[in-house]
Design a protein around this motif. Structure first.
Motif, PDB file in Angstrom:
ATOM      1  N   THR A  97       7.078  -1.207  -5.905  1.00 10.16           N
ATOM      2  CA  THR A  97       5.632  -1.223  -6.110  1.00 10.16           C
ATOM      3  C   THR A  97       5.213  -2.437  -6.926  1.00 10.16           C
ATOM      4  OG1 THR A  97       5.670   0.066  -8.165  1.00 10.16           O
ATOM      5  CG2 THR A  97       5.659   1.293  -6.083  1.00 10.16           C
ATOM      6  N   VAL A 157       0.699   0.439  -5.282  1.00  9.57           N
ATOM      7  CA  VAL A 157       0.685  -0.505  -4.162  1.00  9.57           C
ATOM      8  C   VAL A 157       2.117  -0.851  -3.782  1.00  9.57           C
ATOM      9  CG1 VAL A 157       0.002  -2.821  -3.429  1.00  9.57           C
ATOM     10  CG2 VAL A 157      -1.545  -1.440  -4.837  1.00  9.57           C
ATOM     11  N   LYS A 201      -1.881   3.276   4.873  1.00  6.82           N
ATOM     12  CA  LYS A 201      -1.980   2.652   3.550  1.00  6.82           C
ATOM     13  C   LYS A 201      -0.839   1.663   3.335  1.00  6.82           C
ATOM     14  CE  LYS A 201      -1.674   3.744  -1.406  1.00  6.82           C
ATOM     15  NZ  LYS A 201      -0.420   3.003  -1.650  1.00  6.82           N
ATOM     16  N   GLU A 245      -0.972  -2.463   2.853  1.00  6.83           N
ATOM     17  CA  GLU A 245      -0.437  -3.132   1.668  1.00  6.83           C
ATOM     18  C   GLU A 245       0.657  -4.134   2.012  1.00  6.83           C
ATOM     19  OE1 GLU A 245      -1.441   0.671  -1.249  1.00  6.83           O
ATOM     20  OE2 GLU A 245       0.628   0.253  -0.665  1.00  6.83           O
TER      21      GLU A 245
END
Length: 329
Positions: A152, A172, A251, A255
């Motif tokens: 992340t 993220v 998602k 990202e």
């Protein structure tokens, strides 16, 4: 049952590659149609140790779904569940971020006991499926530990369940890793299922490609068996209208800078698949795909939806097998 599905069921075997909730729904339909002629190979990258127990979330979801024990309201765990263990655990300050129901707990305790006694995960899962009266064979992707981790942006490397459950997919994502994959081995049962002379189709269920199917493909030898397969390999896209039906697929793709489209799914699987089934809402995208494609209603709300989609994907595989269309050179 459609004629193509019946033909596939009578003439040979089918293998499904599967993750958790979304993939298990299609596996349910396939199992209903094919029974013992179906083998479901399940992702174990999500497995982890919690409270001293070996937890296998995707395997358990498949076991519960195919035996009609799944909690359909929550989307995970067992139906008719109680939570006395979690309440008692909270009273003494134990970790409560990963919920274990009282009925569900029995599976984790017995699996852990048997693994510590030296039993293979494969043998344990096959035995659980038999005791749950599931006609199809369910196999973990490997008896060796392969653990999915998420890199992340702000919180470093997180084990998958910490990211998915405790942090609710909020951090993220910059990269997905599969620790232990290089040294893992597929079981003899997985190899036999994918190399069987009776194999008629391999179905990649609409699970998250990056978190559920990629760990499975990271086990040495599995991708090569798919590439060498004489039977059609057909994937069902988890994307409908630019969104994932379940989980953080869209998602994570955003990202990672990857468009959430069916074309991206087709490109991701590349030469491993011969065909892609997409939702009827995305029919206009067929001309943009680098693989033979067909449409169906891929959203599965009911058991009838699951069985209908299973019929459609088996019919598509049968068409590819008969015409040779989509078969990799």
């Amino acid at each position: 049952m459609s004629a193509p599905a019946k033909a596939l069921g009578e003439q040979g075997t089918v293998v499904a590659l599967c993750g958790g909730v979304g993939g298990a729904k299609l596996a349910f339909g396939l199992s209903h149609l094919l029974g013992e002629r179906l083998t479901v190979i399940v992702n174990t990258g999500d497995d982890f140790e919690h409270l001293g127990l070996h937890i296998s979330p995707d395997i358990d979801t498949v076991l519960y779904t195919l035996s009609d024990r799944a909690n359909r309201e929550l989307g995970w765990g067992r139906k008719d569940e109680s939570w006395n263990f979690m309440k008692a655990l909270a009273e003494i300050g134990g970790e409560g971020w990963f919920q274990l129901g009282d009925r569900d707990l029995a599976l984790h305790v017995e699996r852990t006991r048997r693994m510590r006694a030296g039993d293979r995960l494969t043998d344990i899962v096959v035995d659980f499926a038999r005791r749950f009266a599931i006609p199809s064979r369910i196999l973990p992707m490997s008896d060796d530990a392969v653990r999915t981790s998420v890199v992340t942006r702000d919180e470093g490397v997180l084990p998958f369940q910490r990211y998915f459950v405790e942090r609710r997919c909020q951090p993220v994502v910059e990269e997905v890793q599969f620790q232990g994959a290089d040294s893992a081995r597929m079981s003899a049962e997985v190899e036999a299922a994918l190399s069987s002379a009776d194999l008629r189709a391999v179905i990649v269920c609409p699970s998250n490609p990056y978190l559920s199917i990629d760990p499975l493909l990271s086990v040495p030898g599995i991708s090569q068996l798919l590439a060498d397969a004489s039977a059609p390999v057909v994937a069902v896209s988890p994307i409908i209208g630019g969104q994932a039906v379940k989980g953080p697929t869209a998602k994570i793709m955003s990202e990672l800078g990857i468009p959430a489209t069916n074309a991206t799914i087709a490109d991701h699987y590349g030469d491993l698949i011969d065909g892609l089934m997409i939702d009827e809402a995305d029919a206009a995208e067929i001309g943009q795909l680098a693989v033979r494609a067909t449409i169906s209603a891929t959203l599965m709300r009911t058991d009838d939806d699951r069985c209908r989609l299973a019929e459609d994907v088996l019919a598509f595989a049968e068409t590819l097998a008969e015409t040779g269309s989509g078969r990799r050179p």
